[in-house]
Design a protein around this motif. Sequence first.
Motif, PDB file in Angstrom:
ATOM      1  N   THR A  16       0.829  -1.211   0.000  1.00  0.00           N
ATOM      2  CA  THR A  16       0.000   0.000   0.000  1.00  0.00           C
ATOM      3  C   THR A  16       0.863   1.260   0.000  1.00  0.00           C
ATOM      4  OG1 THR A  16      -1.756  -1.154   1.192  1.00  0.00           O
ATOM      5  CG2 THR A  16      -1.804   1.251   1.230  1.00  0.00           C
ATOM      6  N   THR A  17       1.948   1.221   0.807  1.00  0.00           N
ATOM      7  CA  THR A  17       2.859   2.372   0.848  1.00  0.00           C
ATOM      8  C   THR A  17       3.509   2.604  -0.510  1.00  0.00           C
ATOM      9  OG1 THR A  17       3.320   1.945   3.187  1.00  0.00           O
ATOM     10  CG2 THR A  17       4.888   3.324   1.983  1.00  0.00           C
ATOM     11  N   ARG A  19       2.324   1.781  -3.401  1.00  0.00           N
ATOM     12  CA  ARG A  19       1.311   2.306  -4.320  1.00  0.00           C
ATOM     13  C   ARG A  19       1.107   3.799  -4.104  1.00  0.00           C
ATOM     14  NH1 ARG A  19      -3.197  -2.580  -3.896  1.00  0.00           N
ATOM     15  NH2 ARG A  19      -2.138  -4.035  -5.344  1.00  0.00           N
ATOM     16  N   LEU A  20       1.092   4.231  -2.844  1.00  0.00           N
ATOM     17  CA  LEU A  20       0.940   5.658  -2.562  1.00  0.00           C
ATOM     18  C   LEU A  20       2.131   6.458  -3.102  1.00  0.00           C
ATOM     19  CD1 LEU A  20      -0.499   5.576   1.079  1.00  0.00           C
ATOM     20  CD2 LEU A  20      -1.708   6.186  -1.036  1.00  0.00           C
ATOM     21  N   ILE A  22       4.048   5.606  -5.631  1.00  0.00           N
ATOM     22  CA  ILE A  22       3.927   5.618  -7.094  1.00  0.00           C
ATOM     23  C   ILE A  22       2.907   6.663  -7.533  1.00  0.00           C
ATOM     24  CG2 ILE A  22       3.166   4.276  -9.086  1.00  0.00           C
ATOM     25  CD1 ILE A  22       4.370   1.807  -7.699  1.00  0.00           C
ATOM     26  N   LEU A  23       1.775   6.758  -6.795  1.00  0.00           N
ATOM     27  CA  LEU A  23       0.743   7.741  -7.140  1.00  0.00           C
ATOM     28  C   LEU A  23       1.268   9.162  -6.991  1.00  0.00           C
ATOM     29  CD1 LEU A  23      -2.179   8.404  -7.888  1.00  0.00           C
ATOM     30  CD2 LEU A  23      -2.759   8.246  -5.447  1.00  0.00           C
ATOM     31  N   VAL A  24       2.000   9.413  -5.892  1.00  0.00           N
ATOM     32  CA  VAL A  24       2.566  10.750  -5.687  1.00  0.00           C
ATOM     33  C   VAL A  24       3.568  11.097  -6.783  1.00  0.00           C
ATOM     34  CG1 VAL A  24       4.016  12.136  -4.153  1.00  0.00           C
ATOM     35  CG2 VAL A  24       2.170  10.748  -3.201  1.00  0.00           C
ATOM     36  N   ALA A  26       3.618   9.890  -9.797  1.00  0.00           N
ATOM     37  CA  ALA A  26       2.872  10.092 -11.047  1.00  0.00           C
ATOM     38  C   ALA A  26       2.268  11.496 -11.095  1.00  0.00           C
ATOM     39  CB  ALA A  26       1.789   9.030 -11.193  1.00  0.00           C
ATOM     40  N   LEU A  27       1.698  11.955  -9.969  1.00  0.00           N
ATOM     41  CA  LEU A  27       1.134  13.302  -9.919  1.00  0.00           C
ATOM     42  C   LEU A  27       2.218  14.362 -10.089  1.00  0.00           C
ATOM     43  CD1 LEU A  27      -1.451  12.899  -6.992  1.00  0.00           C
ATOM     44  CD2 LEU A  27      -1.936  13.048  -9.451  1.00  0.00           C
ATOM     45  N   CYS A  29       5.088  13.983 -11.695  1.00  0.00           N
ATOM     46  CA  CYS A  29       5.509  13.967 -13.106  1.00  0.00           C
ATOM     47  C   CYS A  29       4.492  14.675 -13.989  1.00  0.00           C
ATOM     48  CB  CYS A  29       5.717  12.529 -13.573  1.00  0.00           C
ATOM     49  SG  CYS A  29       7.161  11.719 -12.856  1.00  0.00           S
TER      50      CYS A  29
END
Length: 215
Positions: A16-17, A19-20, A22-24, A26-27, A29
């Motif tokens: 989960t960490t 994934r978070l 990776i999401l940050v 991605a945002l 970038c």
Amino acid sequence: MSRFRHALSARDAHITTLRLVILVLALLCAGLWWGWKSAPENLTIHNPPDLRSGSTRAWWEVDPSSVYAFGFYVWQQINRWPADGQADYRRNLRAYSPFLTPSCQRYLAKDYEDRDRRQELSGRVRGIYEIPGRGYRADSVEILSRDAWVVTLDMAIDEQYAGTPVRDLFIRYPLRVVKADVDPQRNPWGLQVDCFDGIPQRLSVPDAEKQGGSS
């Protein structure tokens, strides 16, 4: 069993960490890509003519000498008729339309029509140039705002018809110049002439001044 359950829980928390993270990323970038995409590809920077003393200014500021050079160049080119005023004036208005505001384009188009109706263009040759000794001065450009100026041009005009001089005079033009970054492809200056900020005045230049400037 308890040990295995704790191991599975720890694994799920780590996933989960990640994934978070990776999401940050991605945002982040996406934000960097948008900033790069929205940045201007070209910047026009106006430098004063003499850089020996250095210059510190914001990139969007336009030096008065650049405004004067622009106004002089555009006005001279529009009013120069090397072969035939009827064809040259019309061609100049079309060629230099990106350097004129829409209202100035309409004004000069009407001026063309009026001159043509009075038979002042056909077969007429015109030269227009800066009066010697009356080029750029400290008071040649009045700053109205960050995006508007009044340029004072002292110019000599001579016209000929069939090789015979028909006009020889000196005129002071108060040209209004405005900032207009509307079409960098056709107008890299980012400026436009907005025609007159007053009535052009006829000048009387002393012979000594004319001779001194031409010697």
